[in-house]
Design a protein around this motif. Structure first.
Motif, short mmCIF file in Angstrom:
data_model
loop_
_atom_site.label_atom_id
_atom_site.label_comp_id
_atom_site.label_asym_id
_atom_site.label_seq_id
_atom_site.Cartn_x
_atom_site.Cartn_y
_atom_site.Cartn_z
N TYR A 11 34.47 20.75 -5.39
CA TYR A 11 33.50 19.93 -6.13
C TYR A 11 33.74 18.42 -5.93
O TYR A 11 32.87 17.70 -5.41
N ILE A 12 34.91 17.94 -6.28
CA ILE A 12 35.15 16.49 -6.21
C ILE A 12 35.40 16.06 -4.76
O ILE A 12 34.93 15.01 -4.31
N ASP A 31 40.88 23.47 3.61
CA ASP A 31 40.67 24.20 2.36
C ASP A 31 40.89 25.68 2.68
O ASP A 31 40.59 26.12 3.80
N ASN A 35 38.02 28.60 -3.74
CA ASN A 35 37.06 28.24 -4.79
C ASN A 35 35.92 27.37 -4.25
O ASN A 35 35.37 26.54 -4.98
N SER A 36 35.61 27.53 -2.98
CA SER A 36 34.49 26.76 -2.42
C SER A 36 33.95 27.50 -1.22
O SER A 36 34.55 28.47 -0.76
N ASP A 58 45.81 27.13 4.23
CA ASP A 58 46.33 27.17 2.86
C ASP A 58 47.53 26.24 2.73
O ASP A 58 48.32 26.12 3.68
N LEU A 59 47.66 25.61 1.58
CA LEU A 59 48.82 24.73 1.33
C LEU A 59 50.14 25.48 1.47
O LEU A 59 51.18 24.89 1.70
N PHE A 80 43.16 16.94 -3.07
CA PHE A 80 42.38 17.58 -4.14
C PHE A 80 42.79 19.04 -4.35
O PHE A 80 42.55 19.59 -5.41
N LYS A 84 42.58 25.18 -10.85
CA LYS A 84 42.29 24.29 -11.98
C LYS A 84 41.81 24.99 -13.25
O LYS A 84 41.36 24.33 -14.18
N ASN A 99 51.15 27.58 -6.23
CA ASN A 99 50.05 26.99 -5.47
C ASN A 99 50.03 25.46 -5.60
O ASN A 99 49.97 24.74 -4.60
N TYR A 150 48.66 24.65 -16.11
CA TYR A 150 47.86 23.80 -15.23
C TYR A 150 48.24 22.33 -15.44
O TYR A 150 48.54 21.60 -14.50
N LYS A 154 50.26 19.27 -12.98
CA LYS A 154 49.82 17.89 -12.69
C LYS A 154 50.95 16.92 -13.04
O LYS A 154 51.24 15.98 -12.29
N1 LIG Z 1 36.98 19.25 -12.15
C1 LIG Z 1 37.73 18.81 -13.14
O1 LIG Z 1 37.38 18.93 -14.30
C2 LIG Z 1 39.08 18.15 -12.86
C3 LIG Z 1 39.65 17.31 -13.82
C4 LIG Z 1 40.88 16.72 -13.55
C5 LIG Z 1 41.52 16.97 -12.34
N2 LIG Z 1 40.94 17.80 -11.43
C6 LIG Z 1 41.65 18.06 -10.18
O2 LIG Z 1 40.89 17.60 -9.08
C7 LIG Z 1 41.09 18.43 -7.94
C8 LIG Z 1 39.75 18.87 -7.42
O3 LIG Z 1 39.06 19.55 -8.46
P1 LIG Z 1 37.64 20.22 -8.25
O4 LIG Z 1 36.96 20.19 -9.57
O5 LIG Z 1 36.98 19.65 -7.05
O6 LIG Z 1 38.09 21.71 -7.98
P2 LIG Z 1 37.56 22.76 -6.88
O7 LIG Z 1 38.14 24.08 -7.25
O8 LIG Z 1 36.09 22.66 -6.74
O9 LIG Z 1 38.25 22.19 -5.54
C9 LIG Z 1 39.59 22.46 -5.23
C10 LIG Z 1 39.62 23.04 -3.83
O10 LIG Z 1 40.98 23.33 -3.48
C11 LIG Z 1 40.99 24.55 -2.75
N3 LIG Z 1 42.34 25.10 -2.86
C12 LIG Z 1 42.98 25.57 -3.96
N4 LIG Z 1 44.22 25.99 -3.64
C13 LIG Z 1 44.36 25.79 -2.30
C14 LIG Z 1 45.40 26.04 -1.37
N5 LIG Z 1 46.55 26.62 -1.73
N6 LIG Z 1 45.22 25.70 -0.07
C15 LIG Z 1 44.06 25.14 0.35
N7 LIG Z 1 43.02 24.89 -0.49
C16 LIG Z 1 43.18 25.21 -1.80
C17 LIG Z 1 39.90 25.40 -3.39
O11 LIG Z 1 39.41 26.41 -2.51
C18 LIG Z 1 38.83 24.36 -3.72
O12 LIG Z 1 37.88 24.23 -2.67
C19 LIG Z 1 41.99 19.57 -8.41
O13 LIG Z 1 43.32 19.29 -8.04
C20 LIG Z 1 41.82 19.54 -9.91
O14 LIG Z 1 42.95 20.06 -10.58
C21 LIG Z 1 39.73 18.37 -11.64
#
Ligand SMILES: NC(=O)c1ccc[n+]([C@@H]2O[C@H](COP(=O)([O-])OP(=O)(O)OC[C@H]3O[C@@H](n4cnc5c(N)ncnc54)[C@H](O)[C@@H]3O)[C@@H](O)[C@H]2O)c1
Length: 334
Positions: A11-12, A31, A35-36, A58-59, A80, A84, A99, A150, A154
């Protein structure tokens, strides 16, 4: 600049990719697509005219990351990627620590090996924990009263970055503490995928609107707030994406920390009303008991980002609702 976005189809990350590409940066995305969706790359291309190079890595896959960094030659990583879902983290703490924390350690080791010195990290207002304070500033204590794994991940990653910066004087890290990201790209092509397990307000509003959830539960209407419901600082995802660009342009050795929020809190019922105004539809909701651990009001003090990065939000809740609805219409069409 050549920039790697981990979690960049999320998303972000996807909104940040758009802002960076528009400015002419060379963006690559990694990625694991947990989750995308891969189709996000086509959406980015439709908006910007450029389809970023993509690695499905993957990380936790150290060899895959090593290969990617060897090819990449990155100047900066924006990190990112992470899990979450707060509720899920309570049920599966080891998955979250492995993770998010383990994955970030792998990433930092890979960066060190390939001589990449700059990282921007997606942190969260959850690191402030429960301190009975409504307006958060970056110098407040963190890590006390965090209520879920979670949030702990962070906090731990922030501490790891601080320690790495102490050990390596030329390491440059920016920690961005996001408040509550909402909204979608104005094209209606990118947004928060409502297939997620909804654990925050906007995805639940979206699911109610799509008819997948019968009604919104409003947890508590007797808080000491404008209308008794909980108040949060909702930031439009495009403003948030632009915060990364501002941070990137002002990086220094050591660790810098910024809140990314609007400085204004909106109540749940104000969000419902804004959604109804923008969509013209009624959003069914019921008042439910307070949830343990929920605070009445949480808001960013975004002054530091404004002063030091020259960044502040330009979009508001009405923009977020309009853009979310445009995105929802595209989702409904499918
Ligand atoms: N959306 C919110 O409300 C929010 C608020 C504060 C912080 N954040 C942080 O911002 C970041 C992005 O959030 P978002 O809302 O875009 O989430 P999101 O789930 O849409 O994006 C995160 C991406 O990371 C990928 N991912 C997860 N684990 C992985 C791994 N081991 N290897 C490779 N890819 C991996 C997922 O497939 C996903 O595409 C996250 O770290 C989240 O914790 C989000």
């Amino acid at each position: 600049m050549k920039i790697l976005l981990t979690g960049g189809t999320g998303y972000i990350g996807s909104h940040t990719a758009v802002e960076l590409i528009k400015l002419g940066h060379d963006v690559e995305i990694m990625d694991n697509l947990f989750n995308s969706k891969i189709t996000v790359l086509d959406k980015i291309a439709e908006i910007t005219g450029v389809k970023p190079k993509f690695y499905q890595v993957d990380l936790l896959d150290v060899n895959g990351m090593d290969k990617m960094f060897a090819e990449g030659g990155y100047d900066l990583v924006i990190h990112f990627a992470g899990l979450k879902a707060v509720g899920e983290s309570v049920e599966k703490p080891l998955l979250y620590y492995k993770n998010n924390v383990g994955g970030t350690i792998n990433l930092l080791e890979c960066m060190k090996k390939h001589n990449v010195k700059k990282i921007i990290f997606s942190s969260s207002a959850t690191v402030y924990g429960e301190q009975g304070v409504t307006e958060m500033t970056e110098d407040m204590q963190t890590g006390v009263g965090i209520t879920n794994p979670y949030g702990e991940t962070k906090f731990m990653i922030e501490e790891i970055l601080k320690d790495v910066a102490k050990a390596e004087p030329d390491f440059e890290a920016v920690i961005l503490r996001y408040f509550n990201p909402v909204g979608a790209h104005e094209s209606g092509l990118l947004g928060e995928d409502p297939n997620d397990i909804p654990n925050n307000l906007m995805p639940i509003i979206m699911k109610v609107s799509l008819g997948e959830i019968p009604e919104l539960s409003v947890y508590g209407d007797d808080y000491d707030t404008v209308d008794g419901t909980g108040m949060r600082d909702y930031i439009h995802v495009v403003d948030l994406a632009r915060g990364h660009v501002a941070a990137m342009n002002k990086m220094n050795p050591g660790v810098s920390i910024y809140n990314l929020g609007t400085g204004r809190a909106t109540s749940v019922l104000e969000m419902v009303a804004a959604f109804e105004r923008a969509s013209g539809e009624k959003l069914p909701y019921k008042i439910a008991p307070r949830r343990p651990g929920d605070l009445a009001k949480i808001c960013a003090n975004p002054t530091k980002a404004e002063k030091e990065l020259g960044w502040k939000t330009e979009l508001d809740i009405e923009d977020a609702m309009r853009d979310t609805i445009r995105y929802l219409k595209n989702v409904k069409k499918k």
